[in-house]
Design a protein around this motif. Structure first.
Motif: not given
Length: 116
Positions: A53, A78, A82
């Motif tokens: 990430h 998140s 998603e």
DNA sequence: CGATTGACGTACG
DNA sequence: TCGTACGCCAATC
């Protein structure tokens, strides 16, 4: 700047392979691990994804699922939806957090990246 | 420094 | 065929 986790060559190699996953295709942790010669270190691939990430270039971790096509890593995004949204955005049909036609969309680096 | 966890996969009963 | 156990190795507690 280099004290970040996953600075090992193995992790970078994982990121490199994941970035090679074509648009609208998916791959699995075990396939990537096996391609790197660590067939039994599939967990490390998932761990590498966790550290992917914020990396640049971005790593399409949403294209990586487990061997049965389930979005096992959705919870690390998140939002859980998603990952599914990203896949559907690429034309990958996802139902109940599971990739439809997974066998068809499955991108095996051991086959696609290995010439003959 | 030892024990536990983890975005998995394979082996075994 | 399905459920459980174990291995793999890095990061965290």
């Amino acid at each position: 700047m280099k004290d970040q986790p996953g600075d090992s060559d193995f992790f970078r190699d994982v990121y490199d392979v994941v970035r090679l996953i074509p648009y609208g295709r998916v791959s699995s942790y075990g396939a990537i691990a096996r391609y790197l010669g660590a067939a039994r270190s599939s967990r490390m691939v998932g761990w590498a994804m966790n550290a992917s990430h914020g990396l640049l270039p971005p790593v399409p971790a949403h294209r990586v699922v487990n061997r049965i096509g389930v979005l096992s890593g959705r919870h690390h995004f998140s939002d859980e939806s998603e990952m599914q949204r990203l896949l559907e955005s690429e034309g990958v049909k996802v139902e109940n957090y599971q990739v439809a036609d997974f066998e068809t969309l499955f991108w095996n680096p051991n086959v696609e990246l290995v010439p003959d």
